[in-house]
Design an enzyme around this catalytic site. Structure first.
Site, short mmCIF file in Angstrom:
data_model
loop_
_atom_site.label_atom_id
_atom_site.label_comp_id
_atom_site.label_asym_id
_atom_site.label_seq_id
_atom_site.Cartn_x
_atom_site.Cartn_y
_atom_site.Cartn_z
N SER A 120 18.61 -82.44 33.51
CA SER A 120 18.51 -81.05 33.08
C SER A 120 18.26 -80.97 31.58
O SER A 120 17.93 -79.90 31.08
CB SER A 120 19.81 -80.31 33.34
OG SER A 120 20.26 -80.53 34.64
N GLU A 153 9.82 -78.39 37.01
CA GLU A 153 9.31 -78.53 35.64
C GLU A 153 8.98 -80.01 35.42
O GLU A 153 9.86 -80.86 35.52
CB GLU A 153 10.37 -78.08 34.62
CG GLU A 153 10.62 -76.58 34.64
CD GLU A 153 11.71 -76.15 33.65
OE1 GLU A 153 11.56 -75.08 33.05
OE2 GLU A 153 12.72 -76.86 33.52
N ASN A 192 15.56 -73.04 31.28
CA ASN A 192 16.88 -72.95 30.64
C ASN A 192 16.81 -72.39 29.23
O ASN A 192 17.77 -71.80 28.74
CB ASN A 192 17.60 -74.29 30.70
CG ASN A 192 18.08 -74.57 32.12
OD1 ASN A 192 18.25 -73.65 32.92
ND2 ASN A 192 18.26 -75.84 32.44
P1 NAI Z 1 26.28 -84.92 41.49
O1 NAI Z 1 27.48 -85.27 40.72
O2 NAI Z 1 26.38 -84.00 42.64
O3 NAI Z 1 25.60 -86.27 42.03
C1 NAI Z 1 25.39 -87.39 41.23
C2 NAI Z 1 25.39 -88.62 42.13
O4 NAI Z 1 24.97 -89.74 41.36
C3 NAI Z 1 26.77 -88.96 42.73
O5 NAI Z 1 26.66 -89.08 44.13
C4 NAI Z 1 27.12 -90.28 42.06
O6 NAI Z 1 27.84 -91.13 42.94
C5 NAI Z 1 25.77 -90.86 41.75
N1 NAI Z 1 25.73 -91.82 40.64
C6 NAI Z 1 26.34 -91.72 39.46
N2 NAI Z 1 26.01 -92.80 38.71
C7 NAI Z 1 25.18 -93.55 39.44
C8 NAI Z 1 24.48 -94.78 39.19
N3 NAI Z 1 24.57 -95.43 38.04
N4 NAI Z 1 23.68 -95.26 40.18
C9 NAI Z 1 23.56 -94.61 41.35
N5 NAI Z 1 24.20 -93.46 41.63
C10 NAI Z 1 24.98 -92.94 40.68
O7 NAI Z 1 25.22 -84.39 40.40
P2 NAI Z 1 23.99 -83.40 40.61
O8 NAI Z 1 24.42 -82.01 40.40
O9 NAI Z 1 23.27 -83.78 41.85
O10 NAI Z 1 23.10 -83.79 39.32
C11 NAI Z 1 22.33 -84.95 39.28
C12 NAI Z 1 21.28 -84.82 38.19
O11 NAI Z 1 20.47 -83.66 38.45
C13 NAI Z 1 21.84 -84.62 36.78
O12 NAI Z 1 21.01 -85.28 35.87
C14 NAI Z 1 21.77 -83.11 36.59
O13 NAI Z 1 21.69 -82.73 35.25
C15 NAI Z 1 20.48 -82.80 37.33
N6 NAI Z 1 20.34 -81.43 37.79
C16 NAI Z 1 21.41 -80.76 38.35
C17 NAI Z 1 21.27 -79.46 38.79
C18 NAI Z 1 22.44 -78.74 39.37
O14 NAI Z 1 22.38 -77.50 39.47
N7 NAI Z 1 23.48 -79.42 39.81
C19 NAI Z 1 19.98 -78.75 38.67
C20 NAI Z 1 18.90 -79.56 38.15
C21 NAI Z 1 19.10 -80.83 37.70
#
Ligand code: NAI
Length: 287
Positions: A120, A153, A192
């Protein structure tokens, strides 16, 4: 270049939906996560989601089975990445952890593979130099929920090649998304930054005592036909999150316009963080 095989790393909120969306739209997808339980949950969720689509008549049994057969989970990163044409990283939003992963992926993926981040906030140049293929590093920013939201994006960093950016635009279209291309990198990308300006203006109007949070939100929902007003959106996102984003942006730009609104700091100090704490611009304790 033709992209057929996509590896998605991170099976959380975003990664699981990005992965299944790609599989539904014909890509061979492998989903990896460093936590086995996250992968098991994503696998169960994908089956339930596809069953729900059949039930609602949005997909035929054959289409759902085809999508499921293209959606694989793999616990071993090397196995997951070895044949990928494109990796989409959707892990935790921490730069050092993302950089470490990009360096590993650089060693594990085929030479032609593109490494995209769903980050993000981090621009491609913050990740590119962790690899030996900076021309193939790009941001591919989906919105939540990724199966529903249409926008992607695509952020082209100074080292990202036109070929890479165009390949990601094409993959986004194949995933039934509407991509936009940011030809230069900037903190916050487009959505954003614009959203942040509306937050800031709402805070200014509140600080000046012009209108209440309720009336500001009514103005925006009824006058602009936005689904939610800025105060309700800040409460949903979390006041701490909104404040921290602005702190980071101000630290990078040093432009007065990016300085975090004082009202957000006051709310942060008071622990009124929005929905998650039961109180923000609105009181949720009675709901
Ligand atoms: P989340 O916390 O739901 O999922 C992250 C996942 O990554 C977890 O399942 C975790 O076990 C895994 N993980 C962490 N470190 C790891 C590694 N080194 N290798 C493999 N897996 C690993 O997070 P979410 O919300 O899905 O966000 C993920 C990315 O997407 C972030 O960069 C966030 O900024 C971005 N993002 C999030 C949005 C949102 O609304 N939640 C919207 C757009 C982008």
């Amino acid at each position: 270049m033709t992209i057929k095989k996509i590896c998605v790393i991170g099976a959380g909120q975003m990664g699981q939906q990005i992965a299944l969306g790609a599989a539904i739209n014909g890509f061979d997808v492998i989903l990896n996560d460093s936590f086995d339980t996250a992968l098991e949950k994503a696998d169960k969720w994908s089956k339930e989601y596809l069953a729900g689509r059949i039930e609602k008549g949005k997909m035929t049994q054959t289409e759902a089975e085809a999508a499921q057969s293209r959606f694989k989970i793999e616990k071993d990163l090397a196995m997951a990445a070895q044949a990928a044409d494109l990796v989409i990283e959707a892990i935790v939003e921490k730069l050092d952890i993302k950089r470490e992963l990009f360096a590993r992926l650089d060693r594990l993926c085929p030479a032609h593979a593109i490494l995209a981040s769903n980050t993000s906030s981090f621009v491609p140049s913050k990740l590119a130099d962790a690899t030996t293929r900076p021309d193939k590093v790009v941001d591919m920013h989906f919105f939540n929920p990724a199966l529903v939201m249409e926008l992607v994006e695509v952020v082209q960093g100074p080292q990202t090649s036109d070929e890479t950016a165009q390949a990601i635009m094409q993959v986004s279209r194949q995933m039934q998304k509407t991509p936009i291309l940011l030809k230069k990198e900037i903190n916050g990308f487009v959505v954003n930054r614009i959203l942040g300006r509306t937050f800031e203006e709402a805070c200014r109007l509140l600080a000046l005592g012009i209108a209440s949070p309720e009336d500001i939100d009514i103005a925006v929902t009824k006058g602009l036909r936005w689904p939610m007003g800025p105060c309700a959106t800040m409460d949903l996102s979390g006041i701490d999150t909104c404040y921290n984003i602005r702190v980071q942006r101000f630290a990078e730009s040093q432009e007065e316009i990016d300085r975090p609104p004082a009202i957000l700091k006051e709310m942060l100090d008071a622990g009124t963080l929005g929905r998650k704490s039961g109180k923000g611009f609105y009181d949720y304790s009675k709901k």
